[in-house]
Design an enzyme around this catalytic site. Structure first.
Site, PDB file in Angstrom:
ATOM      1  N   HIS A  45       0.828  -1.177  -0.105  1.00 16.84           N
ATOM      2  CA  HIS A  45       0.146   0.073  -0.085  1.00 16.84           C
ATOM      3  C   HIS A  45       0.564   1.199   0.082  1.00 16.84           C
ATOM      4  O   HIS A  45       0.398   2.112  -0.155  1.00 16.84           O
ATOM      5  CB  HIS A  45      -0.748  -0.104   1.184  1.00 16.84           C
ATOM      6  CG  HIS A  45      -2.147   0.922   1.137  1.00 16.84           C
ATOM      7  ND1 HIS A  45      -2.378   1.864   2.152  1.00 16.84           N
ATOM      8  CD2 HIS A  45      -3.055   0.841   0.221  1.00 16.84           C
ATOM      9  CE1 HIS A  45      -3.391   2.613   1.545  1.00 16.84           C
ATOM     10  NE2 HIS A  45      -3.847   1.915   0.410  1.00 16.84           N
TER      11      HIS A  45
ATOM     12  N   LYS B 282       3.329   4.126  -1.394  1.00 22.36           N
ATOM     13  CA  LYS B 282       3.594   5.055  -2.448  1.00 22.36           C
ATOM     14  C   LYS B 282       4.819   6.098  -2.161  1.00 22.36           C
ATOM     15  O   LYS B 282       4.858   6.881  -1.594  1.00 22.36           O
ATOM     16  CB  LYS B 282       2.348   6.147  -2.385  1.00 22.36           C
ATOM     17  CG  LYS B 282       1.039   5.576  -2.870  1.00 22.36           C
ATOM     18  CD  LYS B 282       0.170   5.485  -1.790  1.00 22.36           C
ATOM     19  CE  LYS B 282      -1.323   5.001  -1.767  1.00 22.36           C
ATOM     20  NZ  LYS B 282      -1.817   4.251  -0.687  1.00 22.36           N
TER      21      LYS B 282
ATOM     22  N   ASP C  45      16.898   9.903  -8.662  1.00 25.19           N
ATOM     23  CA  ASP C  45      18.553  10.276  -8.538  1.00 25.19           C
ATOM     24  C   ASP C  45      18.998  10.148  -7.322  1.00 25.19           C
ATOM     25  O   ASP C  45      19.943  10.553  -6.694  1.00 25.19           O
ATOM     26  CB  ASP C  45      18.862  11.702  -8.904  1.00 25.19           C
ATOM     27  CG  ASP C  45      18.677  11.684 -10.468  1.00 25.19           C
ATOM     28  OD1 ASP C  45      18.650  10.594 -11.230  1.00 25.19           O
ATOM     29  OD2 ASP C  45      18.670  12.897 -11.049  1.00 25.19           O
TER      30      ASP C  45
ATOM     31  N   HIS D 292      -8.807  11.264   1.004  1.00 26.75           N
ATOM     32  CA  HIS D 292      -8.081  10.130   1.192  1.00 26.75           C
ATOM     33  C   HIS D 292      -6.707  10.191   1.774  1.00 26.75           C
ATOM     34  O   HIS D 292      -5.793   9.387   2.028  1.00 26.75           O
ATOM     35  CB  HIS D 292      -7.766   9.567  -0.453  1.00 26.75           C
ATOM     36  CG  HIS D 292      -7.165   8.273  -0.388  1.00 26.75           C
ATOM     37  ND1 HIS D 292      -6.091   8.054  -1.067  1.00 26.75           N
ATOM     38  CD2 HIS D 292      -7.850   7.023  -0.195  1.00 26.75           C
ATOM     39  CE1 HIS D 292      -5.596   6.724  -1.155  1.00 26.75           C
ATOM     40  NE2 HIS D 292      -6.784   6.021  -0.552  1.00 26.75           N
TER      41      HIS D 292
ATOM     42  N   LYS E  41      -3.938  10.645   4.461  1.00 29.39           N
ATOM     43  CA  LYS E  41      -3.889  10.045   5.650  1.00 29.39           C
ATOM     44  C   LYS E  41      -2.692  10.850   6.714  1.00 29.39           C
ATOM     45  O   LYS E  41      -1.462  11.089   6.281  1.00 29.39           O
ATOM     46  CB  LYS E  41      -3.173   8.727   5.612  1.00 29.39           C
ATOM     47  CG  LYS E  41      -4.144   7.739   4.722  1.00 29.39           C
ATOM     48  CD  LYS E  41      -3.712   7.861   3.419  1.00 29.39           C
ATOM     49  CE  LYS E  41      -4.026   6.657   2.618  1.00 29.39           C
ATOM     50  NZ  LYS E  41      -5.488   6.346   2.589  1.00 29.39           N
TER      51      LYS E  41
ATOM     52  N   ASP F  93      -0.574  19.110  18.252  1.00 24.61           N
ATOM     53  CA  ASP F  93      -0.020  20.183  18.333  1.00 24.61           C
ATOM     54  C   ASP F  93       0.530  21.055  17.553  1.00 24.61           C
ATOM     55  O   ASP F  93       0.013  21.034  16.328  1.00 24.61           O
ATOM     56  CB  ASP F  93       0.783  20.250  19.740  1.00 24.61           C
ATOM     57  CG  ASP F  93       0.142  19.885  21.165  1.00 24.61           C
ATOM     58  OD1 ASP F  93      -0.986  19.793  21.191  1.00 24.61           O
ATOM     59  OD2 ASP F  93       0.657  19.063  21.935  1.00 24.61           O
TER      60      ASP F  93
END
Length: 488
Positions: free
Chosen positions: A226, A228, A233, A406, A408, A413
C-alpha cells in the site's frame, strides 16, 4: 433414504465440531488481538465450513517462509543501508530544539522499527492533484541516473499518463528505471498495455505480492503493498496518500466524488530511509540484494538540506510488528492542545480508540476528519459504529463533503506531524505494507495545519443529538459489522 440423510448430517456435524475445536485451539494458541480472535471464533462456529475455510485462507498473517526470512534479513540491514546513503556529518539531531516527550516517541520508533530520527530534510506539501502529477513528471524529466517508483494503484488517463510519458523518456535517455506496482490494487492497469509500453522502453516493471492458487497455500493472498514512494536520483523522494491516478479518471461512477489526496516532496537526509524502504521492497520481488541495488542505482551520499527532523517508519507483516500503531498511539498521548486526524477509513483497535477518547477527555481539541461518502459499504458502516463513544468523549467528527478524502495525516499540537500511506484501520496496521513520516518540525506542521483548515472548510460537524436519532436498522447494521471490523 432417511438413514443416508441422517448419516450424512452426522458426519457433517462431526466434521464441523472437529474443525471448530481444532481451529479454536489454533486461534487461541496464536494469541492474536482479542477482538480479532473473537471475530474469527464466532465466524468459525456460526458459519460451518465457510468460516473455517476463510480462516485458513486469510485468518493469519502468513507470508511464506522464504519471504519471512528475507524480511528478517532486510529488517536487520535497514538502518545499515540507510546509513550508507548519508554523509558522515548528516542526520545528527539537536534535541534542544524539541520538548522532552518527543525524544521518547523517537526512541520508540528506533527500538521497534530500527529507524532513528534524522535531521536535515526539506519537505514541501502538495495538495492539488494536477500540480502533484505535473511536478512529478518534471522531476522525472530532470532525472539523470535512476528512478524508482512503487504504488498500490496505477490508473490510466489524464495527468497520470504524463507521468508515464516522462518515465518512458527517462528510460530512453539511459536513466535506470524501476516500477513496482501492487498486483491486486492495480489489476485493471496490469491488464492494459501500459506495463508493456514501459518494458519496451527499457523500464524494469514488476508486480508486488502477486496472487495465485499456489501462493494461497504458502501465504495470505490479501496482503498488499500500500506504499506510495518515488525516488529520483537518490536525492528527491515523494510519498503520501495519492496513488498514481488522475482523480478525474479514477472510479468516476463510484458515487463518492473525486478522491482528495496530498503528497510530500522530500529532499535531504530523510530520502535515505525512504530509498532503503523502496529498494527493500524491490529486492523482495526480484531477489536482487539491496546493497547491489544501491550501487547500480548510483545513489549519492546525502547531505543535510533544510532543518526538518524526520523519522521514517515502514510497516507490514513480518517487518516490525505493531511499531506504526504504537507510534501513532504515542503521538496521540503526547498531544496537549490540538489533535487533527484525517483518514478515509476509521476502524480502530482498542488502543487507538482509547487514546482518542482519552485525549478529548483530558481537554485536547480533537478533530477527526472523515469523508462523508465512502466507497465501501462494509467499511462505512463498521466505521460509524464507533461514532457514539467518540462523540461522548468530546471528539469532533467532521464529515468532508468535497469528495472521498483520502489523505492520511495527523497533526499533534504545533511541532509533530504524521503523514503517509496508513489508514486508521486494522488492515493498514496489520495486513498492508505501509510507510509513514513522523515530522518533528513546526514549519511542516504549519503547512499541514493550512491543509487541515482547507478540509475543515468543506466539512459539516456531526451533531451528537442528531446522530442519536438514527434508525434502529442503521444501528443494527453498524453494530453487527463492528463485530467483523477486525477482519475488514
Amino acid at each position: 433414504m432417511l438413514d443416508l440423510i441422517s448419516h450424512t448430517v452426522s458426519i457433517s456435524f462431526a466434521v464441523h465440531a472437529f474443525t471448530v475445536i481444532g481451529l479454536s485451539l489454533r486461534v487461541i494458541l496464536r494469541r492474536p488481538p482479542t477482538g480479532v480472535a473473537m471475530a474469527w471464533l464466532i465466524s468459525i462456529l456460526a458459519v460451518p465450513h465457510v468460516g473455517a475455510l476463510a480462516y485458513l485462507l486469510v485468518g493469519e498473517r502468513r507470508i511464506g517462509r522464504e519471504r519471512a526470512q528475507s524480511l528478517r534479513v532486510l529488517r536487520g540491514e535497514f538502518q545499515q543501508h540507510a546509513s550508507r546513503l548519508l554523509q558522515a556529518d548528516a542526520g545528527e539531531v539537536d534535541w534542544s530544539r524539541h520538548r522532552p516527550q518527543l525524544a521518547s516517541i523517537s526512541r520508540l520508533g528506533d527500538t521497534l522499527a530500527g529507524s532513528p530520527m534524522v535531521s536535515g530534510s526539506r519537505l514541501a506539501l502538495f495538495r492539488d492533484t494536477e500540480t502533484i502529477l505535473s511536478q512529478l513528471a518534471n522531476d522525472l524529466d530532470a532525472a539523470t541516473t535512476s528512478v524508482s517508483l512503487e504504488f498500490y494503484i496505477w490508473n490510466e488517463g489524464g495527468r497520470a499518463d504524463d507521468v508515464l510519458a516522462a518515465l518512458i523518456r527517462a528510460a530512453q535517455r539511459g536513466v535506470q528505471c524501476r516500477v513496482l506496482i501492487d498486483a491486486v490494487g492495480a489489476r485493471p492497469w496490469w491488464r492494459g498495455d501500459q506495463p508493456q509500453r514501459l518494458r519496451e522502453a527499457g523500464v524494469a516493471v514488476r508486480q508486488a505480492l502477486p496472487v495465485g492458487l499456489w501462493r494461497s497455500f504458502i501465504g495470505r493472498t490479501d496482503l498488499r503493498l500500500h506504499r506510495k514512494i518515488v525516488l529520483i536520483d537518490g536525492q528527491i523522494a515523494w510519498t503520501g496518500s495519492m496513488n498514481l491516478v488522475d482523480p478525474r479518471f479514477f472510479k468516476p461512477n463510484s458515487g463518492v466524488g473525486q478522491w482528495v489526496d496530498a503528497m510530500a516532496r522530500i529532499e535531504g537526509v530523510a530520502v535515505a530511509p525512504l530509498a532503503a524502504t523502496l529498494l527493500g521492497d524491490w529486492a523482495l520481488e526480484s531477489d536482487e540484494p539491496v546493497s547491489q541495488l544501491i550501487s547500480s542505482s548510483q545513489l549519492p551520499k546525502l547531505a543535510s538540506v533544510g532543518s526538518a527532523d524526520v523519522q521514517v517508519i515502514p510497516s507490514g507483516p513480518g517487518q516490525n510488528g505493531d511499531a506504526l500503531l504504537q507510534m501513532i498511539v504515542a503521538c496521540i498521548h503526547a498531544a496537549h492542545h490540538r489533535l487533527v486526524l484525517t483518514t478515509p477509513y476509521l476502524i480502530p483497535d482498542e488502543s487507538l480508540l482509547q487514546a482518542l477518547r482519552g485525549a478529548a477527555a483530558r481537554g485536547v481539541r480533537v478533530d477527526l476528519i472523515l469523508p462523508k461518502k465512502v466507497d465501501s459499504f462494509l467499511t462505512r458502516h463498521a466505521c460509524r459504529s464507533y461514532f457514539d463513544e467518540l462523540l461522548a468523549a468530546g471528539v469532533h467528527i467532521q464529515l468532508d463533503r468535497g469528495g472521498l478524502l483520502h489523505t492520511k495525516s495527523i497533526r499533534i499540537d504545533h511541532d509533530l506531524s504524521m503523514f503517509g500511506t496508513v489508514n486508521l484501520d486494522m488492515r493498514s496496521f496489520w495486513l498492508n505494507y505501509e510507510v509513514a513520516l513522523f515530522i518533528y518540525d513546526e514549519n511542516f506542521g504549519a503547512e499541514l495545519s493550512d491543509l487541515h483548515d482547507a478540509y475543515l472548510a468543506d466539512c459539516g460537524e456531526l451533531d451528537r443529538a442528531e446522530w442519536a436519532q438514527r434508525s434502529f436498522a442503521h444501528r443494527l447494521i453498524q453494530d453487527t459489522l463492528r463485530l467483523a471490523s477486525p477482519l475488514l
